[in-house]
Design an enzyme around this catalytic site. Sequence first.
Site, short mmCIF file in Angstrom:
data_model
loop_
_atom_site.label_atom_id
_atom_site.label_comp_id
_atom_site.label_asym_id
_atom_site.label_seq_id
_atom_site.Cartn_x
_atom_site.Cartn_y
_atom_site.Cartn_z
N TYR A 60 46.41 31.06 47.14
CA TYR A 60 44.40 31.43 45.86
C TYR A 60 43.66 30.73 46.47
CZ TYR A 60 47.79 34.20 43.09
OH TYR A 60 49.11 34.69 42.12
N GLY A 216 39.68 53.86 37.66
CA GLY A 216 39.58 54.97 37.95
C GLY A 216 38.81 54.85 39.93
#
Length: 342
Positions: A60, A216
């Site tokens: 990372y 969404g």
Amino acid sequence: MGTVKRIKLGSQGLEVSAQGLGCMGMSAFYGPPKPESDMIALIHHAINSGVTFLDTSDIYGPFTNEILLSKALQGGVREKVELATKFGIKYEDGKRDIRGDPAYVRAACEASLKRLQVDCIDLYYQHRIDTRVPIEVTMGELKKLVQEGKVKYIGLSEASASTIRRAHAVQPITAVQLEWSLWSRDAEKEIIPTCRELGIGIVAYSPLGRGFLSSGPKIVETLSSGDFRMALPRFQLENLEQNKMIFERVNEMATRKGCTPSQLALAWVHHQGDDVCPIPGTTKIENFDQNIGALSLKLLPEEMAELESYASSDLVKGDRYMDGGPGTWKESDTPPLSSWTG
């Protein structure tokens, strides 16, 4: 400290907060790194709230996320947390390599200890499985690191059921990390039953479908150009329309239950059992607080079934990763030990 319950992860004695904090997005893959002082404040807020299981990896950044955590853990904070990091993915000259040979395992561990400024890593995962090296060989070196006190517990990430079995026979595996959410359920076939049979804890990453189950399809409009989700099949236009229906149904049910869609999706993971610890990542304190709310949400068996019917595998469009991505190693095994010449 907050009142987040504690759970036993695996059978070797590791105890963690029932929900962890995935730290990747603070430094890498999800757009540009976030301001260091804000992220340290978020990590401290998490610990004070009772979320003490922190998840990072040497890849990372690379390396910058471990350094960020080292700064957050100064001043007596280290003793309050269960620190998990990973090795095994390496970028050289823009190419990705997976390494599990003993010399690399040791060098990676020493480097992580130095960056994290700690004497011991609580949970050390092999991030991806090196298909050129027998898993027994990799585990042999990890076992030495445990014996030397540099690592307390061993984990595997994205490993197949047979790899897990072979590894566990060499040195007990405490946790397997895998992608598990309402719309990523392929691990339920073999991997999760194998973990349960062997008494291995399950750490669910991306329990919110990389943010899709929180916001969404509109999430796509907010992703920055460097965000690797832009390349993921499920976020592509041809799949979004279908996947949008899943989110809308989850959202409707959340409205009925008086919670947010992310709380509902997270609660679904929590209801899989006390051997499961989801590690949702976030870079915002308000989202973190919302995620904590999932711990007190109760779901009835019929509500679980209803949720699952919204996101059955035939309704989810697109693979978890692009071709050649980290998930493509998932079901491949390492060569037999007898083939190893070192």
